[in-house]
Design an enzyme around this catalytic site. Structure first.
Site, mmCIF file in Angstrom:
data_model
loop_
_atom_site.group_PDB
_atom_site.id
_atom_site.type_symbol
_atom_site.label_atom_id
_atom_site.label_comp_id
_atom_site.label_asym_id
_atom_site.label_seq_id
_atom_site.Cartn_x
_atom_site.Cartn_y
_atom_site.Cartn_z
ATOM 1 C CG ASP A 30 4.331 -6.561 8.894
ATOM 2 O OD1 ASP A 30 5.471 -6.325 9.307
ATOM 3 O OD2 ASP A 30 3.457 -7.184 9.545
ATOM 4 C CG ASP A 78 1.461 -3.125 9.830
ATOM 5 O OD1 ASP A 78 2.295 -2.438 9.208
ATOM 6 O OD2 ASP A 78 0.734 -3.958 9.269
ATOM 7 N N GLY A 122 0.844 -1.201 0.000
ATOM 8 C CA GLY A 122 0.000 0.000 0.000
ATOM 9 C C GLY A 122 0.875 1.244 0.000
ATOM 10 N NE ARG A 156 -2.503 -5.136 5.407
ATOM 11 C CZ ARG A 156 -2.828 -5.489 4.160
ATOM 12 N NH1 ARG A 156 -3.468 -6.607 3.943
ATOM 13 N NH2 ARG A 156 -2.524 -4.742 3.137
ATOM 14 C CB THR A 189 2.815 0.668 6.066
ATOM 15 O OG1 THR A 189 1.428 0.363 6.321
ATOM 16 C CG2 THR A 189 3.604 0.286 7.305
ATOM 17 C CG ASP A 202 -1.750 -0.598 7.666
ATOM 18 O OD1 ASP A 202 -2.549 0.292 7.348
ATOM 19 O OD2 ASP A 202 -1.654 -1.682 7.057
ATOM 20 N NE ARG A 254 -2.184 -4.456 -1.133
ATOM 21 C CZ ARG A 254 -1.749 -3.793 -0.056
ATOM 22 N NH1 ARG A 254 -0.659 -4.198 0.559
ATOM 23 N NH2 ARG A 254 -2.391 -2.740 0.404
HETATM 24 O O1 F6P Z 1 -1.528 -1.543 4.265
HETATM 25 C C1 F6P Z 1 -2.157 -0.353 3.931
HETATM 26 C C2 F6P Z 1 -3.630 -0.577 3.731
HETATM 27 O O2 F6P Z 1 -4.214 0.639 3.330
HETATM 28 C C3 F6P Z 1 -4.359 -1.189 4.928
HETATM 29 O O3 F6P Z 1 -4.676 -0.225 5.897
HETATM 30 C C4 F6P Z 1 -5.558 -1.795 4.271
HETATM 31 O O4 F6P Z 1 -6.073 -2.870 5.023
HETATM 32 C C5 F6P Z 1 -5.019 -2.268 2.952
HETATM 33 O O5 F6P Z 1 -3.844 -1.521 2.691
HETATM 34 C C6 F6P Z 1 -5.964 -2.090 1.809
HETATM 35 O O6 F6P Z 1 -5.398 -2.654 0.701
HETATM 36 P P1 F6P Z 1 -5.934 -2.429 -0.795
HETATM 37 O O7 F6P Z 1 -5.481 -1.061 -1.186
HETATM 38 O O8 F6P Z 1 -5.259 -3.482 -1.560
HETATM 39 O O9 F6P Z 1 -7.403 -2.503 -0.719
#
Ligand code: F6P
Length: 322
Positions: A105, A131, A13, A173, A127, A129, A74
């Site tokens: 992560d 995390d 992300g 997340r 990130t 998050d 990803r």
């Molecule tokens: O890791 C960053 C994040 O925005 C999280 O907070 C969230 O759960 C996830 O990515 C959402 O991913 P995507 O953009 O693939 O929907």
């Protein structure tokens, strides 16, 4: 071995401040006579050889921009041995001495996988998050929290005017950091986070009823996406308290926008630190912020680190949200 050529990628992300880190790496490395290559779309671009040379001007005018100019992805294939080996071949054929991986992560695990196949990797935590357990702070977290706070402030205006309960779902997340800090900053009556097993009756319904008795006329409940569904929480609150309740999912708005001063400064420092590690001749390190200092540790210890939940912050929120 002297480092002559490095490559940078952003993965997972996107987070505001990634560009500031890229800029710092490019400018500092070039000043030290190291050539820098940008890899497009994270590990996917590394596998497929989507690599281009960067110069001082490639990174002009990006310091204040959200997102990542290197693009992100990803990459499922990179989670396989075959995918990692494709990336190793690209690094070898392009004579890349080290790869700087900027991400969360999952990207940390990707960097470790690559390092296990002999490619020197330096990781920078970025990130929203927050995390990445090996670092107190990840690039992008401050901007995301501020965005969430501003959004909830706007939602509060209408909740106050109509004497409603607004249930706002924030990202993160499996991590409740955005929810907890935002919840404190907006004076939420209840904050639901994955780190705390909550009793809905006691921690949400009773708190709302008590504060209502104390004169409160509108209510904000912050829900971390990893703890519950805001739509269901809003329905339950309405059924059990009779207070008209609405849910809002903030979503990707939290990932965008111009990085805050904190994110620009931390990202710039982490970027320079990553280059310093390489100039010291070290390998496979993770940059981290600890007690306000920028330090580094081995990739292995970063992967093994366990995130410590800030119990005091959570308890403070309970004391004052009445
Ligand atoms: O890791 C960053 C994040 O925005 C999280 O907070 C969230 O759960 C996830 O990515 C959402 O991913 P995507 O953009 O693939 O929907």
């Amino acid at each position: 071995m002297n480092i002559e050529k490095i490559a940078i990628l952003t993965s997972g992300g996107d987070a505001p401040g990634m560009n500031a880190a890229v800029r710092a790496i490019v400018r500092y490395a070039i000043s030290q006579k190291i050539s820098v290559f940008g890899i497009k779309r994270g590990f996917m671009g590394l596998r497929t050889g989507d690599v281009f040379e960067m110069n001082l001007r490639t990174v002009s005018d990006i310091l204040h921009r959200g997102g990542t100019v290197l693009y992100s992805s990803r990459d499922k294939k990179f989670e396989t041995d075959e995918g990692v080996m494709e990336a190793v071949e690209v690094c070898k054929s392009k004579k890349i001495d080290a790869v700087i991986v900027i991400g969360g992560d999952g990207s940390l695990k990707g960097a470790q996988a690559l390092s296990e196949k002999g490619i020197n990797c330096i990781f920078i935590p970025a990130t929203i998050d927050n995390d990445v357990a090996s670092s107190d702070y990840s690039i992008g977290f401050d901007t995301a929290m501020n965005t969430a706070m501003e959004m909830v402030d706007k939602i509060r205006d209408t909740a106050q005017s109509h004497e409603k309960c607004s249930v706002v779902e924030v990202m993160g997340r499996h991590c409740g950091d955005i929810a907890l800090s935002t919840g404190i900053a907006v004076g939420a009556t209840a904050i639901l986070i994955p780190e705390v097993t909550q009793d809905f009756e006691k921690d949400v319904i009773s708190r709302i009823k008590y504060t209502q008795k104390m004169g409160k006329r509108h209510f904000i409940v912050i829900v971390a996406e990893g703890s519950a569904k805001s739509t269901e929480i809003a329905k339950k609150i309405e059924v059990e308290t009779g207070i008209h309740s609405r849910s809002t999912i903030l979503g990707h708005v939290q990932r965008g926008g111009s990085p805050t001063l904190r994110d620009r400064v931390v990202a710039s420092s982490m970027g320079c630190h990553a280059v310093d590690i390489l100039m010291r001749g070290e390998k496979n390190r993770a940059v981290a912020s600890k007690c306000g200092n920028i330090i580094d540790c081995s990739l292995d210890s970063a992967v093994e680190a366990k995130k410590i939940f800030d119990v005091d912050l959570y308890e403070n929120a309970l004391h004052i949200s009445i």
